[in-house]
Design a protein around this motif. Structure first.
Motif, PDB file in Angstrom:
ATOM      1  N   UNK A  80       0.868  -1.212   0.025  1.00 35.38           N
ATOM      2  CA  UNK A  80       0.058   0.146   0.273  1.00 35.38           C
ATOM      3  C   UNK A  80       1.005   1.341  -0.010  1.00 35.38           C
ATOM      4  N   UNK A  81       1.871   0.981   0.576  1.00 31.33           N
ATOM      5  CA  UNK A  81       2.967   2.247   0.699  1.00 31.33           C
ATOM      6  C   UNK A  81       3.303   2.660  -0.619  1.00 31.33           C
ATOM      7  N   UNK A  82       3.745   1.681  -1.458  1.00 30.41           N
ATOM      8  CA  UNK A  82       4.188   1.921  -2.886  1.00 30.41           C
ATOM      9  C   UNK A  82       3.019   2.556  -3.694  1.00 30.41           C
ATOM     10  N   UNK A  83       1.765   1.752  -3.596  1.00 29.39           N
ATOM     11  CA  UNK A  83       0.693   2.021  -4.390  1.00 29.39           C
ATOM     12  C   UNK A  83       0.374   3.642  -4.186  1.00 29.39           C
ATOM     13  N   UNK A  84       0.394   4.035  -2.910  1.00 33.68           N
ATOM     14  CA  UNK A  84      -0.044   5.516  -2.470  1.00 33.68           C
ATOM     15  C   UNK A  84       0.831   6.589  -3.137  1.00 33.68           C
ATOM     16  N   UNK A  85       2.245   6.198  -3.247  1.00 35.15           N
ATOM     17  CA  UNK A  85       3.069   7.027  -3.841  1.00 35.15           C
ATOM     18  C   UNK A  85       2.835   7.160  -5.426  1.00 35.15           C
ATOM     19  N   UNK A  86       2.367   5.911  -5.949  1.00 32.32           N
ATOM     20  CA  UNK A  86       2.071   5.704  -7.220  1.00 32.32           C
ATOM     21  C   UNK A  86       0.722   6.679  -7.807  1.00 32.32           C
ATOM     22  N   UNK A  87      -0.322   6.544  -6.722  1.00 38.15           N
ATOM     23  CA  UNK A  87      -1.336   7.252  -7.056  1.00 38.15           C
ATOM     24  C   UNK A  87      -1.329   8.691  -7.191  1.00 38.15           C
ATOM     25  N   UNK A  88      -0.264   9.287  -6.081  1.00 40.27           N
ATOM     26  CA  UNK A  88       0.006  10.480  -5.757  1.00 40.27           C
ATOM     27  C   UNK A  88       0.784  11.147  -7.210  1.00 40.27           C
ATOM     28  N   UNK A  89       1.537  10.309  -7.596  1.00 38.88           N
ATOM     29  CA  UNK A  89       2.442  10.747  -8.931  1.00 38.88           C
ATOM     30  C   UNK A  89       1.342  10.659 -10.175  1.00 38.88           C
ATOM     31  N   UNK A  90       0.621   9.836 -10.147  1.00 40.65           N
ATOM     32  CA  UNK A  90      -0.205   9.803 -11.529  1.00 40.65           C
ATOM     33  C   UNK A  90      -1.303  10.927 -11.627  1.00 40.65           C
ATOM     34  N   UNK A  91      -1.570  11.499 -10.357  1.00 39.39           N
ATOM     35  CA  UNK A  91      -3.021  12.441 -10.515  1.00 39.39           C
ATOM     36  C   UNK A  91      -2.415  13.641 -10.994  1.00 39.39           C
ATOM     37  N   UNK A  92      -1.257  14.394 -11.053  1.00 40.80           N
ATOM     38  CA  UNK A  92      -0.806  15.647 -11.829  1.00 40.80           C
ATOM     39  C   UNK A  92      -0.798  15.138 -13.281  1.00 40.80           C
ATOM     40  N   UNK A  93      -0.338  13.977 -13.621  1.00 45.59           N
ATOM     41  CA  UNK A  93      -0.386  13.861 -14.937  1.00 45.59           C
ATOM     42  C   UNK A  93      -1.609  13.952 -15.802  1.00 45.59           C
ATOM     43  N   UNK A  94      -2.746  13.653 -14.888  1.00 48.95           N
ATOM     44  CA  UNK A  94      -3.898  13.579 -15.312  1.00 48.95           C
ATOM     45  C   UNK A  94      -4.314  12.233 -15.942  1.00 48.95           C
ATOM     46  N   UNK A  95      -3.517  11.332 -15.559  1.00 49.86           N
ATOM     47  CA  UNK A  95      -3.727   9.956 -16.117  1.00 49.86           C
ATOM     48  C   UNK A  95      -4.314   9.130 -15.196  1.00 49.86           C
ATOM     49  N   UNK A  96      -5.477   8.288 -15.723  1.00 46.26           N
ATOM     50  CA  UNK A  96      -6.378   7.568 -14.798  1.00 46.26           C
ATOM     51  C   UNK A  96      -5.824   6.184 -14.988  1.00 46.26           C
ATOM     52  N   UNK A  97      -4.986   5.597 -13.876  1.00 41.84           N
ATOM     53  CA  UNK A  97      -4.395   4.284 -13.587  1.00 41.84           C
ATOM     54  C   UNK A  97      -4.966   3.723 -12.509  1.00 41.84           C
ATOM     55  N   UNK A  98      -5.363   2.421 -12.615  1.00 43.20           N
ATOM     56  CA  UNK A  98      -6.193   1.829 -11.452  1.00 43.20           C
ATOM     57  C   UNK A  98      -4.783   1.057 -10.714  1.00 43.20           C
ATOM     58  N   UNK A  99      -4.357   1.744  -9.811  1.00 46.48           N
ATOM     59  CA  UNK A  99      -3.362   1.091  -8.712  1.00 46.48           C
ATOM     60  C   UNK A  99      -3.997   0.272  -7.864  1.00 46.48           C
ATOM     61  N   UNK A 100      -3.720  -0.733  -7.599  1.00 44.37           N
ATOM     62  CA  UNK A 100      -4.387  -1.655  -6.722  1.00 44.37           C
ATOM     63  C   UNK A 100      -3.677  -2.863  -6.186  1.00 44.37           C
ATOM     64  N   UNK A 101      -4.031  -2.805  -4.972  1.00 41.77           N
ATOM     65  CA  UNK A 101      -3.211  -4.035  -3.830  1.00 41.77           C
ATOM     66  C   UNK A 101      -3.491  -5.386  -4.590  1.00 41.77           C
ATOM     67  N   UNK A 102      -2.593  -6.221  -4.735  1.00 45.58           N
ATOM     68  CA  UNK A 102      -2.643  -7.607  -5.077  1.00 45.58           C
ATOM     69  C   UNK A 102      -1.333  -8.539  -5.002  1.00 45.58           C
ATOM     70  N   UNK A 103      -1.550  -9.570  -5.311  1.00 45.22           N
ATOM     71  CA  UNK A 103      -0.233 -10.867  -5.203  1.00 45.22           C
ATOM     72  C   UNK A 103      -0.171 -11.297  -6.823  1.00 45.22           C
ATOM     73  N   UNK A 104       1.163 -10.811  -7.041  1.00 48.33           N
ATOM     74  CA  UNK A 104       1.532 -11.554  -8.494  1.00 48.33           C
ATOM     75  C   UNK A 104       1.343 -12.865  -8.597  1.00 48.33           C
ATOM     76  N   UNK A 105       1.204 -13.862  -7.493  1.00 48.52           N
ATOM     77  CA  UNK A 105       1.137 -15.086  -7.542  1.00 48.52           C
ATOM     78  C   UNK A 105      -0.545 -15.607  -7.867  1.00 48.52           C
ATOM     79  N   UNK A 106      -1.189 -14.566  -7.825  1.00 49.88           N
ATOM     80  CA  UNK A 106      -2.793 -14.728  -7.857  1.00 49.88           C
ATOM     81  C   UNK A 106      -3.361 -13.425  -8.280  1.00 49.88           C
ATOM     82  N   UNK A 107      -3.367 -12.947  -9.484  1.00 52.17           N
ATOM     83  CA  UNK A 107      -3.950 -12.046 -10.283  1.00 52.17           C
ATOM     84  C   UNK A 107      -5.395 -11.959 -10.144  1.00 52.17           C
TER      85      UNK A 107
END
Ligand SMILES: C[S@@+](CC[C@H](N)C(=O)[O-])C[C@H]1O[C@@H](n2cnc3c(N)ncnc32)[C@H](O)[C@@H]1O
Length: 274
Positions: A80-107
């Motif tokens: 969640x720490x990484x995702x919070x930074x990612x969401x913050x960084x994508x906001x000013x770019x005006x890009x809507x990216x769905x950053x969500x919590x998940x495990x690579x082993x069970x997408x």
């Protein structure tokens, strides 16, 4: 718990991990591999991309330009720490990216639901990288593009007079990290095993030739030296004197302007057969 990215949210302080990721993103070798990957992905407007272990989201944000407003990008990460930074960084770019919590082993995506799926230096932190790769292939549509960038820590070279200390450190680190240690050199065959076709692979080394041990705790982007040595000693994998010799020889080389450390990363790209 291994110091590193396998459990970012349980670390007492995630800031060094974020700084390390930012330093790595500035490496010329990372720029080179990401540019190669972007050409190979050949994303088109309207396509759907998944970034597994997206971290701070910088690549997801860059690639969102390629799929345009009619396309979509999802970034999955276990922290969640990484995702919070990612969401913050994508906001000013005006890009809507769905950053969500998940495990690579069970997408949490359906079979064949993505046009492209990429992962960078994340599968090496996943307990079962083979399963992570199988998940990436599963969510790709037939013909969809797969891209993985990984480090192979077996390629770590450290040119200091005290080669015994380097060997002891590398042997201990390999035990601590387990199968993630050499994933970079194994990922091509893992992709072949997972049914990826049209595979191409390139490698790029990052070289540290300068470091100020009096102002920087570790060469930029390299694992945290002293905490890693401490952990290896605590686990009985490295003796304290050997650990001290290792860190001292790196600092000594840097002070004498003799630093020469390198590690190689590999980028593998292909498409889902069938
Ligand atoms: C070294 S960082 C790389 C981040 C990003 N891909 C980049 O290249 O800058 C590794 C990332 O993998 C994430 N990670 C570790 N285990 C994971 C898992 N099981 N599933 C998804 N992400 C995971 C970490 O939280 C971290 O953000």
């Amino acid at each position: 718990m291994v110091i590193g990215y396998s459990g970012v949210d349980v670390q007492p302080d995630a800031r060094p991990l974020i700084e390390m990721m930012e330093a790595t993103a500035r490496w010329p070798a990372v720029h080179e591999l990401r540019a190669w990957e972007r050409r190979r992905l050949g994303l088109r407007p309207g396509q759907r991309l998944l970034d597994v272990g997206c971290g701070l989201g910088d690549v997801a944000i860059a690639l969102a330009e390629d799929v345009g407003p009619s396309g979509s990008v999802v970034g999955v990460d276990a922290s969640e720490t990484m995702l919070a930074v990612a969401r913050e960084r994508s906001a000013p770019v005006g890009t809507s990216i769905d950053f969500r919590l998940g495990d690579a082993q069970a997408l949490a995506f359906g079979d064949g639901s993505m046009d492209a799926c990429r992962s960078e230096r994340a599968l090496q932190w996943v307990p079962d990288a083979r399963r992570g790769l199988a998940e990436m292939v599963r969510v790709l549509r037939p013909g969809g593009r797969l891209s993985v960038i990984e480090t192979d820590w077996r390629t770590l070279t450290v040119d200091v007079p005290d080669g015994d200390a380097v060997d002891a450190f590398v042997r201990a680190a390999a035990v601590l990290r387990g199968p993630g240690f050499d994933l970079g050199g194994r990922v091509l065959n893992l992709a072949r095993d997972a049914g990826v076709a049209d595979l191409e692979v390139v490698g790029a080394a990052h070289v540290w030739s300068r470091w100020n041990p009096d102002t920087e705790s570790t060469p930029p982007g390299l694992f945290p030296l002293q905490p890693t040595v401490d952990q290896l000693v605590e686990r009985g994998l490295l003796s304290r004197p050997m650990g001290t010799r290792f860190t001292a020889s790196l600092a000594d080389a840097a002070r004498r302007d003799r630093l020469s450390i390198a590690v190689t990363m590999f980028a593998v790209s292909g498409h889902r057969a069938g």
